[in-house]
Design a protein around this motif. Structure first.
Motif, PDB file in Angstrom:
ATOM      1  N   TRP A 224       0.851  -1.193   0.000  1.00  0.00           N
ATOM      2  CA  TRP A 224       0.000   0.000   0.000  1.00  0.00           C
ATOM      3  C   TRP A 224       0.882   1.236   0.000  1.00  0.00           C
ATOM      4  CZ3 TRP A 224      -4.461   0.515  -1.830  1.00  0.00           C
ATOM      5  CH2 TRP A 224      -5.264   1.621  -1.561  1.00  0.00           C
ATOM      6  N   THR A 225       0.413   2.295  -0.651  1.00  0.00           N
ATOM      7  CA  THR A 225       1.136   3.568  -0.714  1.00  0.00           C
ATOM      8  C   THR A 225       0.150   4.693  -0.459  1.00  0.00           C
ATOM      9  OG1 THR A 225       2.694   2.683  -2.344  1.00  0.00           O
ATOM     10  CG2 THR A 225       2.580   5.076  -2.139  1.00  0.00           C
ATOM     11  N   SER A 226       0.517   5.627   0.414  1.00  0.00           N
ATOM     12  CA  SER A 226      -0.385   6.719   0.781  1.00  0.00           C
ATOM     13  C   SER A 226       0.392   8.010   0.969  1.00  0.00           C
ATOM     14  CB  SER A 226      -1.124   6.358   2.082  1.00  0.00           C
ATOM     15  OG  SER A 226      -1.907   7.437   2.537  1.00  0.00           O
ATOM     16  N   ALA A 227      -0.203   9.116   0.546  1.00  0.00           N
ATOM     17  CA  ALA A 227       0.392  10.437   0.740  1.00  0.00           C
ATOM     18  C   ALA A 227      -0.613  11.315   1.470  1.00  0.00           C
ATOM     19  CB  ALA A 227       0.757  11.073  -0.604  1.00  0.00           C
ATOM     20  N   PRO A 228      -0.499  11.448   2.806  1.00  0.00           N
ATOM     21  CA  PRO A 228      -1.448  12.276   3.556  1.00  0.00           C
ATOM     22  C   PRO A 228      -1.375  13.730   3.114  1.00  0.00           C
ATOM     23  CG  PRO A 228       0.443  11.676   4.910  1.00  0.00           C
ATOM     24  CD  PRO A 228       0.564  10.885   3.656  1.00  0.00           C
ATOM     25  N   ALA A 229      -2.522  14.406   3.105  1.00  0.00           N
ATOM     26  CA  ALA A 229      -2.570  15.777   2.621  1.00  0.00           C
ATOM     27  C   ALA A 229      -1.942  16.771   3.586  1.00  0.00           C
ATOM     28  CB  ALA A 229      -4.028  16.178   2.363  1.00  0.00           C
ATOM     29  N   ASP A 230      -1.795  16.398   4.856  1.00  0.00           N
ATOM     30  CA  ASP A 230      -1.328  17.352   5.857  1.00  0.00           C
ATOM     31  C   ASP A 230       0.137  17.183   6.245  1.00  0.00           C
ATOM     32  OD1 ASP A 230      -1.838  14.915   7.007  1.00  0.00           O
ATOM     33  OD2 ASP A 230      -2.719  15.723   8.835  1.00  0.00           O
ATOM     34  N   LEU A 231       0.888  16.347   5.512  1.00  0.00           N
ATOM     35  CA  LEU A 231       2.311  16.147   5.785  1.00  0.00           C
ATOM     36  C   LEU A 231       3.054  15.941   4.473  1.00  0.00           C
ATOM     37  CD1 LEU A 231       2.155  13.631   8.784  1.00  0.00           C
ATOM     38  CD2 LEU A 231       2.973  15.999   8.910  1.00  0.00           C
ATOM     39  N   PRO A 232       4.252  16.506   4.316  1.00  0.00           N
ATOM     40  CA  PRO A 232       5.010  16.317   3.075  1.00  0.00           C
ATOM     41  C   PRO A 232       5.751  14.985   3.071  1.00  0.00           C
ATOM     42  CG  PRO A 232       6.225  17.769   4.530  1.00  0.00           C
ATOM     43  CD  PRO A 232       4.936  17.446   5.238  1.00  0.00           C
ATOM     44  N   VAL A 233       4.998  13.903   3.192  1.00  0.00           N
ATOM     45  CA  VAL A 233       5.560  12.560   3.330  1.00  0.00           C
ATOM     46  C   VAL A 233       4.702  11.581   2.535  1.00  0.00           C
ATOM     47  CG1 VAL A 233       6.170  10.720   4.960  1.00  0.00           C
ATOM     48  CG2 VAL A 233       6.376  13.098   5.663  1.00  0.00           C
ATOM     49  N   VAL A 234       5.342  10.568   1.973  1.00  0.00           N
ATOM     50  CA  VAL A 234       4.633   9.431   1.394  1.00  0.00           C
ATOM     51  C   VAL A 234       4.973   8.215   2.247  1.00  0.00           C
ATOM     52  CG1 VAL A 234       4.302   7.967  -0.629  1.00  0.00           C
ATOM     53  CG2 VAL A 234       4.744  10.416  -0.923  1.00  0.00           C
ATOM     54  N   VAL A 235       3.953   7.453   2.621  1.00  0.00           N
ATOM     55  CA  VAL A 235       4.149   6.262   3.450  1.00  0.00           C
ATOM     56  C   VAL A 235       3.886   5.029   2.588  1.00  0.00           C
ATOM     57  CG1 VAL A 235       3.488   5.056   5.565  1.00  0.00           C
ATOM     58  CG2 VAL A 235       3.352   7.556   5.456  1.00  0.00           C
ATOM     59  N   THR A 236       4.824   4.085   2.611  1.00  0.00           N
ATOM     60  CA  THR A 236       4.667   2.859   1.839  1.00  0.00           C
ATOM     61  C   THR A 236       4.793   1.650   2.765  1.00  0.00           C
ATOM     62  OG1 THR A 236       7.026   2.556   1.336  1.00  0.00           O
ATOM     63  CG2 THR A 236       5.766   3.990  -0.130  1.00  0.00           C
ATOM     64  N   ALA A 237       4.210   0.537   2.342  1.00  0.00           N
ATOM     65  CA  ALA A 237       4.331  -0.711   3.086  1.00  0.00           C
ATOM     66  C   ALA A 237       4.195  -1.863   2.111  1.00  0.00           C
ATOM     67  CB  ALA A 237       3.262  -0.802   4.178  1.00  0.00           C
ATOM     68  N   VAL A 238       5.045  -2.878   2.281  1.00  0.00           N
ATOM     69  CA  VAL A 238       4.951  -4.085   1.467  1.00  0.00           C
ATOM     70  C   VAL A 238       5.143  -5.287   2.380  1.00  0.00           C
ATOM     71  CG1 VAL A 238       7.406  -3.947   0.849  1.00  0.00           C
ATOM     72  CG2 VAL A 238       5.844  -5.319  -0.556  1.00  0.00           C
ATOM     73  N   SER A 239       4.243  -6.271   2.271  1.00  0.00           N
ATOM     74  CA  SER A 239       4.244  -7.408   3.188  1.00  0.00           C
ATOM     75  C   SER A 239       4.501  -8.713   2.445  1.00  0.00           C
ATOM     76  CB  SER A 239       2.895  -7.485   3.920  1.00  0.00           C
ATOM     77  OG  SER A 239       1.831  -7.605   2.973  1.00  0.00           O
ATOM     78  N   GLY A 240       4.906  -9.731   3.205  1.00  0.00           N
ATOM     79  CA  GLY A 240       5.150 -11.046   2.635  1.00  0.00           C
ATOM     80  C   GLY A 240       5.206 -12.092   3.724  1.00  0.00           C
ATOM     81  N   PHE A 241       5.336 -13.353   3.334  1.00  0.00           N
ATOM     82  CA  PHE A 241       5.425 -14.452   4.286  1.00  0.00           C
ATOM     83  C   PHE A 241       6.846 -14.551   4.832  1.00  0.00           C
ATOM     84  CE2 PHE A 241       2.021 -15.670   1.331  1.00  0.00           C
ATOM     85  CZ  PHE A 241       0.986 -15.898   2.220  1.00  0.00           C
ATOM     86  N   ALA A 242       6.960 -14.865   6.113  1.00  0.00           N
ATOM     87  CA  ALA A 242       8.275 -14.950   6.746  1.00  0.00           C
ATOM     88  C   ALA A 242       9.035 -16.217   6.375  1.00  0.00           C
ATOM     89  CB  ALA A 242       8.129 -14.873   8.268  1.00  0.00           C
ATOM     90  N   ASP A 243       8.349 -17.211   5.798  1.00  0.00           N
ATOM     91  CA  ASP A 243       9.030 -18.467   5.471  1.00  0.00           C
ATOM     92  C   ASP A 243       9.740 -18.421   4.123  1.00  0.00           C
ATOM     93  OD1 ASP A 243       6.914 -18.545   3.716  1.00  0.00           O
ATOM     94  OD2 ASP A 243       5.920 -20.264   4.631  1.00  0.00           O
ATOM     95  N   GLY A 244       9.732 -17.269   3.468  1.00  0.00           N
ATOM     96  CA  GLY A 244      10.481 -17.106   2.231  1.00  0.00           C
ATOM     97  C   GLY A 244       9.780 -17.576   0.976  1.00  0.00           C
ATOM     98  N   ARG A 245       8.509 -17.941   1.073  1.00  0.00           N
ATOM     99  CA  ARG A 245       7.804 -18.433  -0.124  1.00  0.00           C
ATOM    100  C   ARG A 245       7.629 -17.311  -1.145  1.00  0.00           C
ATOM    101  NH1 ARG A 245       1.924 -19.708   2.449  1.00  0.00           N
ATOM    102  NH2 ARG A 245       3.265 -20.080   4.274  1.00  0.00           N
ATOM    103  N   ALA A 246       7.759 -17.660  -2.410  1.00  0.00           N
ATOM    104  CA  ALA A 246       7.609 -16.689  -3.492  1.00  0.00           C
ATOM    105  C   ALA A 246       6.124 -16.465  -3.800  1.00  0.00           C
ATOM    106  CB  ALA A 246       8.332 -17.167  -4.734  1.00  0.00           C
ATOM    107  N   VAL A 247       5.818 -15.263  -4.251  1.00  0.00           N
ATOM    108  CA  VAL A 247       4.448 -14.904  -4.633  1.00  0.00           C
ATOM    109  C   VAL A 247       4.481 -14.448  -6.089  1.00  0.00           C
ATOM    110  CG1 VAL A 247       2.492 -13.392  -4.174  1.00  0.00           C
ATOM    111  CG2 VAL A 247       3.888 -14.239  -2.277  1.00  0.00           C
ATOM    112  N   ASP A 248       3.737 -15.121  -6.933  1.00  0.00           N
ATOM    113  CA  ASP A 248       3.786 -14.828  -8.367  1.00  0.00           C
ATOM    114  C   ASP A 248       3.121 -13.502  -8.729  1.00  0.00           C
ATOM    115  OD1 ASP A 248       5.150 -17.186  -8.905  1.00  0.00           O
ATOM    116  OD2 ASP A 248       3.289 -18.331  -9.123  1.00  0.00           O
ATOM    117  N   ALA A 249       2.044 -13.152  -8.035  1.00  0.00           N
ATOM    118  CA  ALA A 249       1.287 -11.949  -8.399  1.00  0.00           C
ATOM    119  C   ALA A 249       0.960 -11.141  -7.147  1.00  0.00           C
ATOM    120  CB  ALA A 249       0.002 -12.331  -9.137  1.00  0.00           C
ATOM    121  N   PRO A 250       1.838 -10.207  -6.741  1.00  0.00           N
ATOM    122  CA  PRO A 250       1.535  -9.348  -5.591  1.00  0.00           C
ATOM    123  C   PRO A 250       0.251  -8.555  -5.827  1.00  0.00           C
ATOM    124  CG  PRO A 250       3.820  -9.108  -6.289  1.00  0.00           C
ATOM    125  CD  PRO A 250       3.127  -9.878  -7.357  1.00  0.00           C
TER     126      PRO A 250
END
Length: 299
Positions: A224-250
């Protein structure tokens, strides 16, 4: 008498191996210490300004009235008086400098609670396991589309950290992108940003000797990516499985959290993780910036 030789240092025990558990099942596993190389950042701690001088200054401002409230608030009024230029939200200017003025724990808390942030409004708690040094804006730390969007605004610095959930079965890299955008440009940037960026998946931040050791490009599952209107910042987040499994289509978080989804990414709650932690970091930044503005006003 000859000096006695110092006793040999005790041998350090080998770290316990990590065996991932099924999602949602606790194992008693405690996340390992943060990656030692990555914990050094140039973020400086904020000095404690709670002093008698500050209290006296605040009282004087209250007595003399709004006409003597200086600094940030006066700047907001002046900006508002310029044709076509809206007033900056409280804390906006201070937010621009948080990447080097705020302590790392204020931007990336060691533990981040997420009440109601999981599927079915389940509670979540994330623990920080990796913090990267602040970095210039580049393809190494930003997705291509986001880099193209923020470069014209004056991309200042990128901060990143990686968290794991309470079960140590998922990992999530979060990023704070600080820009020199004015309030108007920031509002424009944030309007439909995720939709405009499309399949613009943020890079993952792995951490040797942590549960994020195998978290790379192939392991990214939702973001997810978000740019709040009241701060000059963009916040991003990317998640995955801790066991290292590959994901074909994020999948973007809004798609991964849609009702009726039965695929592994949706059922695991990784979309909820990405969006939930993004929203909480936004609120944390807003509070930190507003507090800095009030302290500046009181001096």
């Amino acid at each position: 008498m000859p000096p006695q030789a110092a006793p040999p240092a005790p041998a350090r025990p080998a770290p316990a191996a990590f065996v991932p558990a099924p999602y949602g099942r606790t194992t008693g596993y405690a996340p390992p210490p943060e990656a030692p190389v990555e914990t050094t950042t140039r973020l400086r701690p904020v000095r404690d300004r709670r002093s008698a001088g500050r209290t006296a200054a605040a009282a004087a401002c209250a007595v003399l009235g709004f006409g003597l409230i200086g600094g940030a608030l006066a700047g907001v009024w002046l900006a508002a008086s310029e044709p076509g230029k809206p007033a900056e939200p409280v804390g906006y200017a201070e937010g621009r400098e948080l990447w080097h003025n705020a302590p790392v724990d204020a931007l990336f808390p060691q533990t981040l609670p997420g009440p109601g942030a999981g599927p079915g409004a389940a509670d979540r708690t994330w623990t920080r396991i990796v913090v990267a040094p602040d970095a210039p804006c580049s393809p190494a730390v930003l997705a291509k589309g986001l880099l193209t969007a923020v470069e014209p605004l004056g991309c200042e610095r990128v901060l990143r950290a990686t968290y794991t959930d309470a079960t140590a079965s998922s990992v999530i890299t979060v990023g704070l992108v600080f820009t020199r955008a004015d309030a108007t440009a920031q509002r424009t940037l944030g309007e439909g940003l995720a939709a405009r960026l499309g399949q613009d998946v943020p890079p993952a931040l792995s951490g040797p000797s942590t549960v994020a050791a195998r978290f790379g490009d192939r392991q990214r599952a939702s973001w997810w990516t978000s740019a709040p209107a009241d701060l000059p910042v963009v916040v991003t987040a990317v998640s995955g499985f801790a066991d290292g499994r590959a994901v074909d289509a994020p999948q973007p978080a809004d798609k991964a959290t849609a009702k009726g989804r039965t695929d592994a990414v949706a059922q695991s709650g990784l979309g909820h993780e990405a969006k939930g932690i993004t929203e909480r970091l936004e609120r944390l930044l807003r509070t930190t910036a507003t507090t800095a503005a009030k302290e500046k006003e009181a001096r």
